[in-house]
Design an enzyme around this catalytic site. Structure first.
Site, PDB file in Angstrom:
ATOM      1  N   LYS A 127       3.801  -8.071  14.037  1.00 31.51           N
ATOM      2  CA  LYS A 127       3.361  -9.240  13.255  1.00 31.51           C
ATOM      3  C   LYS A 127       3.945 -10.532  13.796  1.00 31.51           C
ATOM      4  CE  LYS A 127       1.861  -7.432   8.824  1.00 31.51           C
ATOM      5  NZ  LYS A 127       1.945  -7.556   7.376  1.00 31.51           N
ATOM      6  N   LYS A 209      -5.723  -0.155  13.755  1.00 30.16           N
ATOM      7  CA  LYS A 209      -6.008   0.137  12.351  1.00 30.16           C
ATOM      8  C   LYS A 209      -7.021  -0.876  11.780  1.00 30.16           C
ATOM      9  CE  LYS A 209      -3.488   0.294   7.968  1.00 30.16           C
ATOM     10  NZ  LYS A 209      -2.234   0.048   7.261  1.00 30.16           N
ATOM     11  N   LYS A 212      -7.890  -5.768   6.721  1.00 24.90           N
ATOM     12  CA  LYS A 212      -8.621  -6.758   5.928  1.00 24.90           C
ATOM     13  C   LYS A 212      -8.314  -8.170   6.386  1.00 24.90           C
ATOM     14  CE  LYS A 212      -5.346  -5.739   2.160  1.00 24.90           C
ATOM     15  NZ  LYS A 212      -4.377  -5.225   3.072  1.00 24.90           N
TER      16      LYS A 212
HETATM   17  N1  TRP Z   1       3.819  -2.439   3.231  1.00 25.96           N
HETATM   18  C1  TRP Z   1       2.696  -1.766   2.656  1.00 25.96           C
HETATM   19  C2  TRP Z   1       1.482  -1.969   3.530  1.00 25.96           C
HETATM   20  O1  TRP Z   1       1.347  -2.977   4.181  1.00 25.96           O
HETATM   21  C3  TRP Z   1       2.411  -2.273   1.259  1.00 25.96           C
HETATM   22  C4  TRP Z   1       3.543  -1.986   0.331  1.00 25.96           C
HETATM   23  C5  TRP Z   1       4.416  -2.878  -0.187  1.00 25.96           C
HETATM   24  C6  TRP Z   1       3.898  -0.710  -0.175  1.00 25.96           C
HETATM   25  N2  TRP Z   1       5.307  -2.276  -0.994  1.00 25.96           N
HETATM   26  C7  TRP Z   1       5.036  -0.938  -1.001  1.00 25.96           C
HETATM   27  C8  TRP Z   1       3.402   0.581   0.009  1.00 25.96           C
HETATM   28  C9  TRP Z   1       5.677   0.121  -1.637  1.00 25.96           C
HETATM   29  C10 TRP Z   1       4.048   1.641  -0.643  1.00 25.96           C
HETATM   30  C11 TRP Z   1       5.178   1.394  -1.458  1.00 25.96           C
HETATM   31  O2  TRP Z   1       0.621  -1.115   3.541  1.00 25.96           O
END
Ligand code: TRP
Length: 345
Positions: A127, A209, A212
């Site tokens: 990122k 991947k 969105k």
């Molecule tokens: N980081 C995850 C993603 O981009 C999103 C996410 C944030 C998440 N907090 C979480 C997923 C806690 C599972 C549990 O897909």
């Protein structure tokens, strides 16, 4: 009222079922990848687990968002969770920024996470390359906020895509470290992966991947776009020049379309190969486009109905954040006590 709704209304009894936490960022309109890779699986877990499903808006601002879009995408994501089959009477559905404990725990965990650990996160490296003009501290500490999401609820299982594995491992390391220093505080969570459809890739670059936030809308299928749009996008998906429907290394485009087809039809890759033996990619893509558009049809209709009902969605948000806040406060006050923060009764 279901048994689980009772549990949510009386959180003291919540120990009975294992707890699940997961979330998606409202950084765009949710895609087929979010549906097949996450939300479809969340729906099936509802009966067997006590589930918390969050719209993680705090995470979304690690990348610059247009404020009005973020607000709209948050509401849309919540409506889509429900349209996909998450039942807010049964599972706790809420918006991350409505529960301040996420940000509060995050600070404490920041002070128990090492710079070196965060430097090794591959998503940060990716990122920060992609957004080289905005490599902010939040992007760097993003995994700590995710650890807070998970640990606040004494979560047992975290259903995530394989790309989030490293973040869940970090969560476990941080929890273990904290427990080691301050005594037992957090449950150590396990990642929970699903097999097929776990990772749906971009239609224009099938080595990546499906995202969105990809600036090219042809790269993804949005869950709520029209039937024609879906079919058109799948028809123009990048494949290869072999003209042979077969799951094999190097055939990322075909593998991806086969995963989509398999997810909607329940057919195995072998069955799909037989079905399309001797047929060209044109026929195959048409079939994938149709099952996909048909599979998303009922969700699209339910979503269209829900998104107009702002009062209902806000009611779900409020109830969800009440339940989540109650659970989160229990962990947060324990943490505050353990680290030595002074509390006044
Ligand atoms: N980081 C995850 C993603 O981009 C999103 C996410 C944030 C998440 N907090 C979480 C997923 C806690 C599972 C549990 O897909």
């Amino acid at each position: 009222m279901t048994e689980n709704a009772n549990i949510i209304n009386a959180p003291e009894k919540a120990e009975a079922k294992k707890r699940i936490f997961s979330g998606v960022q409202p950084s765009g309109i949710l895609t087929l990848g979010n549906y097949l890779g996450a939300i479809k699986n969340w729906v099936t877990l509802q009966d067997d687990y006590e589930c918390l499903y969050c719209v993680v808006d705090l995470h979304a601002i690690t990348v610059r968002q247009v404020p009005a879009d973020l607000r709209r995408h948050t509401q849309e994501a919540l409506a889509l969770y429900i349209a996909c089959g998450i039942d807010p009477e049964q599972s706790c559905v809420f918006v991350q920024s409505h529960v301040p404990a996420h940000a509060e725990l995050s600070w404490v965990l920041n002070c128990n996470t090492m710079f070196g650990e965060l430097s090794r996160m591959t998503q940060f490296k990716d990122k920060s390359q992609k957004h080289s003009d905005n490599v902010n501290a939040g992007l760097f500490t993003y995994p700590v906020l995710m650890a807070s999401d998970i640990l606040l609820y004494q979560t047992d299982l975290v259903p995530v895509g394989i790309d989030q594995k490293q973040h869940v491992e970090l969560t476990r390391d941080v929890a273990q470290r904290f427990n080691g220093v301050y005594g037992d505080t957090f449950k150590i969570p396990e990642p929970y992966f699903v097999k097929t459809g776990m990772k749906i890739n971009s239609l224009t670059d099938p080595t990546k991947k499906m995202s969105k936030s990809d600036p090219n809308p042809k790269s993804y299928v949005a869950i709520i776009e029209t039937r024609d749009e879906t079919i058109k996008k799948i028809k123009s998906a990048v494949t290869d020049s072999e003209a042979c429907v077969k799951y094999a290394e190097g055939k990322d485009g075909i593998n991806n379309l086969m995963s989509i087809y398999s997810s909607f039809t329940g057919k195995s890759f072998d069955e799909i190969e037989k079905e399309f033996e001797g047929k060209g990619y044109g026929d195959f893509k048409m079939a994938v486009g149709e099952v996909c558009a048909d599979g998303l049809g009922p969700i699209r209709e339910e979503y269209a109905r829900l998104v107009k009902d702002k009062a209902y969605l806000e009611d779900v948000m409020k109830k969800g954040s009440d339940t989540a806040s109650y659970l989160a406060r229990k962990t947060l006050s324990k943490v505050y006590r353990k680290v030595g923060f002074y509390s006044v009764k």
